[in-house]
Motif scaffolding. Structure first.
Motif, PDB file in Angstrom:
ATOM      1  N   LYS A 158      40.399  -7.641  -6.322  1.00 47.01           N
ATOM      2  CA  LYS A 158      40.786  -8.837  -6.277  1.00 47.01           C
ATOM      3  C   LYS A 158      39.828  -9.939  -5.441  1.00 47.01           C
ATOM      4  O   LYS A 158      40.579 -10.559  -4.556  1.00 47.01           O
ATOM      5  N   ARG A 159      38.678  -9.831  -5.441  1.00 46.59           N
ATOM      6  CA  ARG A 159      37.671 -10.674  -4.742  1.00 46.59           C
ATOM      7  C   ARG A 159      36.553 -10.888  -5.488  1.00 46.59           C
ATOM      8  O   ARG A 159      36.256 -10.072  -6.277  1.00 46.59           O
ATOM      9  N   ILE A 160      35.743 -11.831  -4.928  1.00 46.44           N
ATOM     10  CA  ILE A 160      34.236 -12.035  -5.360  1.00 46.44           C
ATOM     11  C   ILE A 160      33.302 -11.786  -4.232  1.00 46.44           C
ATOM     12  O   ILE A 160      33.652 -12.155  -3.005  1.00 46.44           O
ATOM     13  N   ILE A 161      31.896 -11.628  -4.564  1.00 44.20           N
ATOM     14  CA  ILE A 161      30.891 -11.559  -3.583  1.00 44.20           C
ATOM     15  C   ILE A 161      29.895 -12.398  -3.936  1.00 44.20           C
ATOM     16  O   ILE A 161      29.336 -12.399  -4.849  1.00 44.20           O
ATOM     17  N   ILE A 162      29.679 -13.572  -2.863  1.00 44.77           N
ATOM     18  CA  ILE A 162      28.559 -14.305  -3.158  1.00 44.77           C
ATOM     19  C   ILE A 162      27.912 -14.496  -1.887  1.00 44.77           C
ATOM     20  O   ILE A 162      28.574 -14.824  -0.947  1.00 44.77           O
ATOM     21  N   ASN A 163      26.634 -14.604  -2.124  1.00 45.79           N
ATOM     22  CA  ASN A 163      25.569 -14.814  -0.853  1.00 45.79           C
ATOM     23  C   ASN A 163      26.208 -13.724   0.358  1.00 45.79           C
ATOM     24  O   ASN A 163      26.172 -14.112   1.605  1.00 45.79           O
ATOM     25  N   ASP A 164      26.575 -12.733  -0.131  1.00 44.28           N
ATOM     26  CA  ASP A 164      26.965 -11.557   1.062  1.00 44.28           C
ATOM     27  C   ASP A 164      28.404 -11.827   1.518  1.00 44.28           C
ATOM     28  O   ASP A 164      28.844 -11.322   2.495  1.00 44.28           O
ATOM     29  N   ALA A 165      28.988 -12.874   1.111  1.00 53.31           N
ATOM     30  CA  ALA A 165      30.251 -13.226   1.586  1.00 53.31           C
ATOM     31  C   ALA A 165      31.374 -12.709   0.650  1.00 53.31           C
ATOM     32  O   ALA A 165      31.314 -12.650  -0.454  1.00 53.31           O
ATOM     33  N   ILE A 166      32.359 -12.106   1.266  1.00 44.87           N
ATOM     34  CA  ILE A 166      33.407 -11.569   0.178  1.00 44.87           C
ATOM     35  C   ILE A 166      34.836 -12.622   0.370  1.00 44.87           C
ATOM     36  O   ILE A 166      35.219 -12.783   1.369  1.00 44.87           O
ATOM     37  N   ILE A 167      35.079 -13.155  -0.651  1.00 47.32           N
ATOM     38  CA  ILE A 167      36.117 -13.969  -0.721  1.00 47.32           C
ATOM     39  C   ILE A 167      37.345 -13.820  -1.582  1.00 47.32           C
ATOM     40  O   ILE A 167      37.168 -13.136  -2.845  1.00 47.32           O
ATOM     41  N   PRO A 168      38.370 -13.407  -0.964  1.00 49.25           N
ATOM     42  CA  PRO A 168      39.481 -13.047  -2.079  1.00 49.25           C
ATOM     43  C   PRO A 168      39.858 -13.926  -2.973  1.00 49.25           C
ATOM     44  O   PRO A 168      39.848 -15.162  -2.756  1.00 49.25           O
ATOM     45  N   PHE A 169      40.467 -13.484  -4.181  1.00 49.72           N
ATOM     46  CA  PHE A 169      40.757 -14.562  -5.212  1.00 49.72           C
ATOM     47  C   PHE A 169      41.906 -15.421  -4.509  1.00 49.72           C
ATOM     48  O   PHE A 169      41.879 -16.490  -5.142  1.00 49.72           O
ATOM     49  N   SER A 170      42.810 -14.850  -3.738  1.00 47.86           N
ATOM     50  CA  SER A 170      44.159 -15.715  -3.336  1.00 47.86           C
ATOM     51  C   SER A 170      43.452 -16.925  -2.302  1.00 47.86           C
ATOM     52  O   SER A 170      44.410 -17.875  -2.268  1.00 47.86           O
ATOM     53  N   GLU A 171      42.400 -16.914  -1.809  1.00 52.99           N
ATOM     54  CA  GLU A 171      41.699 -17.854  -1.058  1.00 52.99           C
ATOM     55  C   GLU A 171      40.816 -18.901  -1.762  1.00 52.99           C
ATOM     56  O   GLU A 171      40.601 -19.900  -0.973  1.00 52.99           O
ATOM     57  N   ILE A 172      40.594 -18.619  -3.071  1.00 53.58           N
ATOM     58  CA  ILE A 172      39.796 -19.843  -3.793  1.00 53.58           C
ATOM     59  C   ILE A 172      40.513 -20.865  -4.061  1.00 53.58           C
ATOM     60  O   ILE A 172      41.833 -20.695  -4.704  1.00 53.58           O
ATOM     61  N   ILE A 173      40.181 -22.104  -3.618  1.00 56.28           N
ATOM     62  CA  ILE A 173      40.816 -23.318  -4.042  1.00 56.28           C
ATOM     63  C   ILE A 173      40.111 -23.770  -5.186  1.00 56.28           C
ATOM     64  O   ILE A 173      40.930 -24.440  -6.211  1.00 56.28           O
ATOM     65  N   ASP A 174      38.875 -23.912  -5.498  1.00 55.79           N
ATOM     66  CA  ASP A 174      38.371 -24.350  -6.590  1.00 55.79           C
ATOM     67  C   ASP A 174      36.914 -23.742  -6.867  1.00 55.79           C
ATOM     68  O   ASP A 174      36.353 -23.329  -6.070  1.00 55.79           O
ATOM     69  N   ILE A 175      36.500 -23.835  -8.183  1.00 54.95           N
ATOM     70  CA  ILE A 175      35.075 -23.467  -8.144  1.00 54.95           C
ATOM     71  C   ILE A 175      34.453 -24.477  -9.223  1.00 54.95           C
ATOM     72  O   ILE A 175      35.317 -24.780 -10.398  1.00 54.95           O
ATOM     73  N   ASN A 176      33.320 -24.944  -8.890  1.00 55.24           N
ATOM     74  CA  ASN A 176      32.550 -25.877  -9.689  1.00 55.24           C
ATOM     75  C   ASN A 176      31.218 -25.325  -9.957  1.00 55.24           C
ATOM     76  O   ASN A 176      30.496 -24.713  -9.344  1.00 55.24           O
ATOM     77  N   SER A 177      30.779 -25.665 -11.301  1.00 54.50           N
ATOM     78  CA  SER A 177      29.292 -25.340 -11.641  1.00 54.50           C
ATOM     79  C   SER A 177      28.796 -26.725 -12.511  1.00 54.50           C
ATOM     80  O   SER A 177      29.373 -27.261 -13.185  1.00 54.50           O
ATOM     81  N   SER A 178      27.372 -26.918 -12.249  1.00 56.29           N
ATOM     82  CA  SER A 178      26.908 -27.893 -12.866  1.00 56.29           C
ATOM     83  C   SER A 178      26.669 -27.449 -14.364  1.00 56.29           C
ATOM     84  O   SER A 178      26.552 -28.484 -15.364  1.00 56.29           O
ATOM     85  N   GLU A 179      26.633 -26.370 -14.701  1.00 56.03           N
ATOM     86  CA  GLU A 179      26.510 -25.890 -16.090  1.00 56.03           C
ATOM     87  C   GLU A 179      27.750 -25.832 -16.774  1.00 56.03           C
ATOM     88  O   GLU A 179      27.985 -25.796 -18.171  1.00 56.03           O
ATOM     89  N   ILE A 180      28.875 -25.564 -15.969  1.00 50.75           N
ATOM     90  CA  ILE A 180      30.107 -25.506 -16.806  1.00 50.75           C
ATOM     91  C   ILE A 180      30.865 -26.910 -16.389  1.00 50.75           C
ATOM     92  O   ILE A 180      31.147 -26.943 -15.426  1.00 50.75           O
ATOM     93  N   SER A 181      31.554 -27.633 -17.088  1.00 53.19           N
ATOM     94  CA  SER A 181      32.506 -28.651 -16.812  1.00 53.19           C
ATOM     95  C   SER A 181      34.017 -28.516 -17.192  1.00 53.19           C
ATOM     96  O   SER A 181      34.025 -27.551 -17.989  1.00 53.19           O
ATOM     97  N   ASP A 182      34.640 -29.215 -16.596  1.00 53.83           N
ATOM     98  CA  ASP A 182      36.084 -29.171 -16.997  1.00 53.83           C
ATOM     99  C   ASP A 182      36.219 -29.396 -18.563  1.00 53.83           C
ATOM    100  O   ASP A 182      37.470 -28.908 -19.058  1.00 53.83           O
ATOM    101  N   PHE A 183      35.262 -30.151 -19.356  1.00 52.06           N
ATOM    102  CA  PHE A 183      35.762 -30.412 -20.876  1.00 52.06           C
ATOM    103  C   PHE A 183      35.243 -29.026 -21.500  1.00 52.06           C
ATOM    104  O   PHE A 183      35.639 -29.074 -22.872  1.00 52.06           O
ATOM    105  N   ASP A 184      34.772 -28.169 -20.911  1.00 54.51           N
ATOM    106  CA  ASP A 184      34.389 -26.789 -21.511  1.00 54.51           C
ATOM    107  C   ASP A 184      35.653 -26.097 -21.841  1.00 54.51           C
ATOM    108  O   ASP A 184      35.383 -24.994 -22.662  1.00 54.51           O
ATOM    109  N   PHE A 185      36.868 -26.346 -21.332  1.00 49.06           N
ATOM    110  CA  PHE A 185      37.886 -25.490 -21.549  1.00 49.06           C
ATOM    111  C   PHE A 185      39.086 -26.286 -22.037  1.00 49.06           C
ATOM    112  O   PHE A 185      39.020 -27.598 -22.063  1.00 49.06           O
ATOM    113  N   ASP A 186      39.843 -25.769 -22.751  1.00 52.06           N
ATOM    114  CA  ASP A 186      41.143 -26.365 -23.141  1.00 52.06           C
ATOM    115  C   ASP A 186      42.236 -26.123 -22.211  1.00 52.06           C
ATOM    116  O   ASP A 186      43.042 -25.350 -22.289  1.00 52.06           O
ATOM    117  N   ILE A 187      42.173 -27.056 -21.370  1.00 50.23           N
ATOM    118  CA  ILE A 187      43.321 -26.869 -20.224  1.00 50.23           C
ATOM    119  C   ILE A 187      44.695 -27.778 -20.564  1.00 50.23           C
ATOM    120  O   ILE A 187      44.607 -28.885 -20.853  1.00 50.23           O
TER     121      ILE A 187
END
Length: 112
Positions: free
Chosen positions: A83-112
């Motif tokens: 239950k974690r991600i590895i990005i730029n050699d940093a290990i981030i637990p899922f429970s500590e993620i507050i938000d993820i943004n991407s220039s290629e993925i917008s909020d409109f790409d999801f049916d929220i």
């Protein structure tokens, strides 16, 4: 008979250094925040981005030790078992993620 004060004459400056270290620690502790709560819509968005991730650059906002941090990069691994991600050699637990943004993925790409 001359009196050589040696290092004693520098002693007051040493206490100032210790004082500034202490003040910096106090400021650090004082500015800490509680971990923000995430709305279920944002949690769904984070989950969908991680499930559909295809090596695009993302900016992850995460909580650590009373502060929010942003980390930009390409996710190297999504470890579902630990239950974690590895990005730029940093290990981030899922429970500590507050938000993820991407220039290629917008909020409109999801049916929220």
């Amino acid at each position: 008979m001359s009196s050589d004060r040696g290092m004693k004459k520098y002693a007051p400056f040493a206490s100032l250094i210790e004082q500034s270290i202490c003040l910096n620690e106090m400021r650090y502790k004082k500015n800490k925040i509680d971990k923000p709560k995430i709305a279920s819509e944002r949690a769904d968005k984070i989950n969908k981005i991680l499930v559909n991730y295809h090596k695009e650059e993302v900016t992850i906002t995460y909580f650590y030790d009373g502060y929010l941090y942003d980390l930009k990069g390409i996710i190297e691994k999504v470890d579902k078992n630990k239950k974690r991600i590895i990005i730029n050699d940093a290990i981030i637990p899922f429970s500590e993620i507050i938000d993820i943004n991407s220039s290629e993925i917008s909020d409109f790409d999801f049916d929220i």
